[in-house]
Design a protein around this motif. Structure first.
Motif, PDB file in Angstrom:
ATOM      1  N   THR A 189     -13.910  36.253 -41.615  1.00  0.00           N
ATOM      2  CA  THR A 189     -14.505  37.553 -42.219  1.00  0.00           C
ATOM      3  C   THR A 189     -15.733  38.069 -41.104  1.00  0.00           C
ATOM      4  N   VAL A 190     -15.798  37.668 -40.025  1.00  0.00           N
ATOM      5  CA  VAL A 190     -16.614  37.942 -39.328  1.00  0.00           C
ATOM      6  C   VAL A 190     -17.188  39.433 -38.889  1.00  0.00           C
ATOM      7  N   ASP A 191     -16.107  40.190 -39.384  1.00  0.00           N
ATOM      8  CA  ASP A 191     -16.549  41.791 -39.476  1.00  0.00           C
ATOM      9  C   ASP A 191     -16.484  42.242 -40.985  1.00  0.00           C
ATOM     10  N   ASP A 192     -16.377  41.544 -42.117  1.00  0.00           N
ATOM     11  CA  ASP A 192     -16.514  41.659 -43.037  1.00  0.00           C
ATOM     12  C   ASP A 192     -17.684  42.132 -43.720  1.00  0.00           C
ATOM     13  N   PRO A 193     -17.859  43.580 -44.067  1.00  0.00           N
ATOM     14  CA  PRO A 193     -19.303  44.016 -44.220  1.00  0.00           C
ATOM     15  C   PRO A 193     -19.865  42.882 -45.594  1.00  0.00           C
ATOM     16  N   GLU A 194     -19.107  42.284 -46.384  1.00  0.00           N
ATOM     17  CA  GLU A 194     -19.509  41.578 -47.380  1.00  0.00           C
ATOM     18  C   GLU A 194     -20.051  40.182 -47.200  1.00  0.00           C
ATOM     19  N   ARG A 195     -19.959  39.955 -45.643  1.00  0.00           N
ATOM     20  CA  ARG A 195     -20.264  38.424 -45.256  1.00  0.00           C
ATOM     21  C   ARG A 195     -21.689  38.348 -45.457  1.00  0.00           C
ATOM     22  N   ASP A 196     -22.339  37.052 -45.326  1.00  0.00           N
ATOM     23  CA  ASP A 196     -23.605  36.507 -45.219  1.00  0.00           C
ATOM     24  C   ASP A 196     -23.739  36.833 -43.987  1.00  0.00           C
ATOM     25  N   ARG A 197     -25.184  37.223 -43.553  1.00  0.00           N
ATOM     26  CA  ARG A 197     -25.554  37.164 -42.279  1.00  0.00           C
ATOM     27  C   ARG A 197     -26.578  36.108 -41.710  1.00  0.00           C
ATOM     28  N   PHE A 198     -26.209  35.550 -40.745  1.00  0.00           N
ATOM     29  CA  PHE A 198     -27.007  34.571 -40.075  1.00  0.00           C
ATOM     30  C   PHE A 198     -27.575  34.928 -38.721  1.00  0.00           C
ATOM     31  N   LEU A 199     -28.846  35.156 -38.460  1.00  0.00           N
ATOM     32  CA  LEU A 199     -29.331  35.633 -37.191  1.00  0.00           C
ATOM     33  C   LEU A 199     -30.137  34.409 -36.842  1.00  0.00           C
ATOM     34  N   LEU A 200     -29.869  34.339 -35.303  1.00  0.00           N
ATOM     35  CA  LEU A 200     -30.530  32.991 -34.639  1.00  0.00           C
ATOM     36  C   LEU A 200     -31.617  33.832 -33.891  1.00  0.00           C
ATOM     37  N   SER A 201     -32.787  33.697 -34.432  1.00  0.00           N
ATOM     38  CA  SER A 201     -33.874  34.479 -33.504  1.00  0.00           C
ATOM     39  C   SER A 201     -34.459  33.638 -32.551  1.00  0.00           C
ATOM     40  N   LYS A 202     -34.670  32.208 -32.692  1.00  0.00           N
ATOM     41  CA  LYS A 202     -34.945  31.361 -31.885  1.00  0.00           C
ATOM     42  C   LYS A 202     -33.627  31.121 -30.933  1.00  0.00           C
ATOM     43  N   GLY A 203     -33.312  31.923 -29.881  1.00  0.00           N
ATOM     44  CA  GLY A 203     -32.148  32.013 -29.234  1.00  0.00           C
ATOM     45  C   GLY A 203     -32.158  30.794 -28.165  1.00  0.00           C
ATOM     46  N   HIS A 204     -33.070  30.431 -27.746  1.00  0.00           N
ATOM     47  CA  HIS A 204     -33.010  29.239 -26.667  1.00  0.00           C
ATOM     48  C   HIS A 204     -32.535  28.082 -27.345  1.00  0.00           C
ATOM     49  N   GLY A 205     -31.964  27.224 -26.262  1.00  0.00           N
ATOM     50  CA  GLY A 205     -31.533  25.951 -26.905  1.00  0.00           C
ATOM     51  C   GLY A 205     -30.210  25.907 -28.154  1.00  0.00           C
ATOM     52  N   PRO A 206     -29.458  26.751 -27.659  1.00  0.00           N
ATOM     53  CA  PRO A 206     -28.220  26.999 -28.834  1.00  0.00           C
ATOM     54  C   PRO A 206     -27.143  26.101 -28.869  1.00  0.00           C
ATOM     55  N   ALA A 207     -27.427  24.809 -28.363  1.00  0.00           N
ATOM     56  CA  ALA A 207     -26.336  24.049 -28.207  1.00  0.00           C
ATOM     57  C   ALA A 207     -25.802  23.518 -29.521  1.00  0.00           C
ATOM     58  N   ALA A 208     -26.626  23.369 -30.332  1.00  0.00           N
ATOM     59  CA  ALA A 208     -26.321  22.783 -31.764  1.00  0.00           C
ATOM     60  C   ALA A 208     -25.661  24.045 -32.294  1.00  0.00           C
ATOM     61  N   TYR A 209     -25.885  25.409 -32.100  1.00  0.00           N
ATOM     62  CA  TYR A 209     -25.288  26.641 -32.658  1.00  0.00           C
ATOM     63  C   TYR A 209     -24.003  26.850 -32.473  1.00  0.00           C
ATOM     64  N   TYR A 210     -23.854  26.652 -30.897  1.00  0.00           N
ATOM     65  CA  TYR A 210     -22.527  26.859 -30.445  1.00  0.00           C
ATOM     66  C   TYR A 210     -21.509  25.494 -30.808  1.00  0.00           C
ATOM     67  N   ALA A 211     -21.892  24.426 -31.005  1.00  0.00           N
ATOM     68  CA  ALA A 211     -21.315  23.344 -31.552  1.00  0.00           C
ATOM     69  C   ALA A 211     -20.860  23.596 -33.019  1.00  0.00           C
ATOM     70  N   VAL A 212     -21.647  24.031 -33.718  1.00  0.00           N
ATOM     71  CA  VAL A 212     -21.395  24.325 -35.113  1.00  0.00           C
ATOM     72  C   VAL A 212     -20.364  25.628 -35.228  1.00  0.00           C
ATOM     73  N   LEU A 213     -20.595  26.438 -34.483  1.00  0.00           N
ATOM     74  CA  LEU A 213     -19.499  27.728 -34.373  1.00  0.00           C
ATOM     75  C   LEU A 213     -18.153  27.049 -34.109  1.00  0.00           C
ATOM     76  N   ALA A 214     -18.079  26.241 -33.316  1.00  0.00           N
ATOM     77  CA  ALA A 214     -16.825  25.583 -32.752  1.00  0.00           C
ATOM     78  C   ALA A 214     -16.307  24.770 -34.043  1.00  0.00           C
ATOM     79  N   ALA A 215     -17.215  23.838 -34.466  1.00  0.00           N
ATOM     80  CA  ALA A 215     -16.685  22.982 -35.416  1.00  0.00           C
ATOM     81  C   ALA A 215     -16.143  23.684 -36.856  1.00  0.00           C
ATOM     82  N   HIS A 216     -16.753  24.989 -37.020  1.00  0.00           N
ATOM     83  CA  HIS A 216     -16.230  25.864 -38.029  1.00  0.00           C
ATOM     84  C   HIS A 216     -14.822  26.803 -37.277  1.00  0.00           C
ATOM     85  N   GLY A 217     -14.667  26.642 -36.180  1.00  0.00           N
ATOM     86  CA  GLY A 217     -13.588  27.391 -35.835  1.00  0.00           C
ATOM     87  C   GLY A 217     -13.719  28.832 -35.475  1.00  0.00           C
ATOM     88  N   PHE A 218     -15.168  29.384 -35.267  1.00  0.00           N
ATOM     89  CA  PHE A 218     -15.400  30.502 -34.831  1.00  0.00           C
ATOM     90  C   PHE A 218     -15.155  30.727 -33.368  1.00  0.00           C
TER      91      PHE A 218
END
Lengths: 297, 231
Positions: B51-80
């Protein structure tokens, strides 16, 4: 031009649910009726220009088409990084509509002057279309065309205007035909009338456009002899690189006329500033004549 | 009190983060966000790889873009994104940089890195959704406490509060990294502008979940997730 912008934008908001208008107090009262009809799509953030562009980026990310409006110096100069990151880097566009560019705000002083705005868009990689209408009749079709796309568009409105409008002058439109191989003088936007007056009686071709980006390089190559003169209402030399690239394989000389870089620290009216920057008919005639004579020494 | 969820994604995260070896400099920053990201993606956000392109999805915006290791790991864990992408962080052929790019990474809503851009984009996103009648999606934006030094955030905080942007939730990871501090605390800067705010232990998943789902319409909501100073 500002009235044409306000009327057309209000109509677009009525017609197209995809459009949204973002303001930072400038022109807010004129848009109040449209705001009452479309409270969710007419958004005045107060005097917060960084937010104005950031918000436009967010609106575009949801699929809306934001039209963003303020004085050029606040819309472009102040928010340069937001334009770069919140629009360009996100891969989304908006229609940025400025008023008061260059020396329209001569009486207000340097704080209200933005002669470098078009040069700033040149520094971005997002492929901005830059429209510099020279007459109110050109504003509505250019704004409507911009609103119908998702592309990044800068519409630069001025209080300086020509006598006649040429809405179809996306590409260079020849308005005075010189002899074979005659020098080509390109007038952008409101520079047309003073350029026509300045070149009266000269054997030159004068071409007009309200769209310097993308510059009509095919037309340039078709009409240019060995001498090209640019007459632009913003920072002198803004289009020099574009012209030089387009004519890289053709021996040519280029004179780029426009607003000087120096902060003059003088008030007066726009006609005074045009004279001081050499952009009135007399000043243009002096510069162009000297340039053309120097070729034949 | 700290409680840890025993989800599959949670158990996979440590090994996924270890695969991201290229980002030592921003390590503390990456780990500061891990608990919030886990709770968001496990329990709060209505968005999946489908649902990454579904208009009805919730949006999560990472403003603090530095140090995204945890973010990438979570995206991988959830199959994105595929796990294999984690092995070449910021390499010449990698889609994952030290700051994320929305055009390169599925599920990433904004390209970020420079501080002070995410909240303005989030305000626009919330307004754009509302204008299209999409009233279900929530917009979450994650910032750092030092990032709040940027004046652009203050423009967005004041405006979102004044206009009652109820679908917007800001999360500030507070590891006391701001140079001059915020007299009265971070939450007060938002509440004085009309936001609701909860300040919680940023490692406590139960408290984080309660705060992240504790919106009080019609006001925008702030969650301050306090964690140990990075020293």
């Amino acid at each position: 031009m500002r009235t044409a912008f306000i009327d057309t934008t209000a109509a677009l908001l009525d017609e197209d649910p995809r459009t949204a208008l973002v303001l930072a107090d400038i022109s807010a009262s004129q848009f109040a009726p449209a705001g009452r009809r479309h409270p969710d799509r007419v958004l005045n953030v107060g005097i917060r220009e960084q937010l104005m562009i950031g918000m436009a980026g967010g609106l575009a990310l949801t699929g809306l088409r934001p039209i963003v409006h303020s004085y050029a110096t606040f819309l472009v100069d102040r928010t340069y990084e937001q334009i770069k990151l919140d629009l360009d880097h996100q891969g989304v566009g908006a229609v940025l509509v400025s008023i008061g560019a260059s020396y329209d705000g001569s009486r207000e002083g340097r704080t209200h002057q933005s002669p470098a705005d078009v040069a700033l868009f040149d520094s971005l990689g997002g492929g901005w279309t830059v429209r510099v209408p020279g007459h109110p009749d050109e504003v509505t079709p250019l704004l409507r065309a911009a609103a119908a796309t998702d592309d990044p568009v800068y519409l630069r409105l001025s209080e300086q205007r020509n006598t006649h409008g040429y809405p179809d002058a996306d590409r260079l439109r020849v308005l005075r035909q010189g002899g074979t191989g005659a020098p080509l003088v390109v007038a952008v936007g409101p520079m047309l009338d003073p350029t026509m007056a300045a070149t009266e009686g000269m054997d030159v071709t004068v071409a007009y456009t309200h769209t310097p980006r993308p510059f009509d390089t095919a037309g340039l190559r078709a009409f240019a002899g060995t001498e090209v003169v640019l007459v632009e209402p913003y920072l002198a030399g803004t289009s020099s690189a574009v012209v030089s690239r387009a004519l890289a394989d053709v021996p040519h000389r280029l004179l780029a006329l426009g607003v000087g870089q120096t902060d003059l620290r003088r008030y007066g009216d726009p006609a005074d500033h045009a004279r001081w920057h050499g952009l009135d008919a007399d000043g243009l005639r002096r510069s162009i004549s000297a340039f053309l004579k120097s070729a034949h020494r | 009190m700290t409680s840890t969820l025993t989800t599959d994604t949670g158990s996979r995260l440590p090994q996924l983060i270890r695969r991201l070896t290229g980002d030592e400099k921003h390590g503390p920053s990456a780990h500061s966000t891990i608990d919030v990201l886990q709770v968001l993606y496990d329990r709060v956000l209505r968005v999946t790889p489908d649902t990454v392109d579904d208009p009805e999805r919730d949006r999560f915006l990472l403003s603090k873009g530095h140090g995204p290791a945890a973010y990438y790991a979570v995206l991988a864990a959830h199959g994105f994104i595929p796990d294999a992408w984690l092995d070449d962080l910021a390499g010449p052929d990698s889609r994952l940089g030290h700051h994320p790019d929305r055009l390169l990474v599925p599920g990433v809503e904004i390209g970020s890195g420079s501080l002070g851009h995410g909240l303005g984009l989030a305000v626009g996103t919330a307004l754009g959704l509302r204008a299209q009648g999409l009233l279900k999606p929530r917009v979450y934006v994650l910032l750092g406490d030092a990032e709040l030094d940027e004046g652009s955030n203050h423009e967005a905080i004041a405006y979102a509060g004044a206009t009652g942007l109820e679908s917007l939730t800001a999360i500030v990871i507070d590891n006391s990294s701001t140079t001059h501090g915020w007299a009265g605390g971070i939450a007060s800067r938002f509440t004085v502008n009309g936001w609701t705010a909860d300040t919680v232990d940023g490692r406590d998943h139960t408290a984080l979940y309660t705060a992240l789902t504790g919106q009080r319409p019609p006001r925008p909501h702030l969650v301050v997730a306090r964690i140990d100073s990075k020293g």
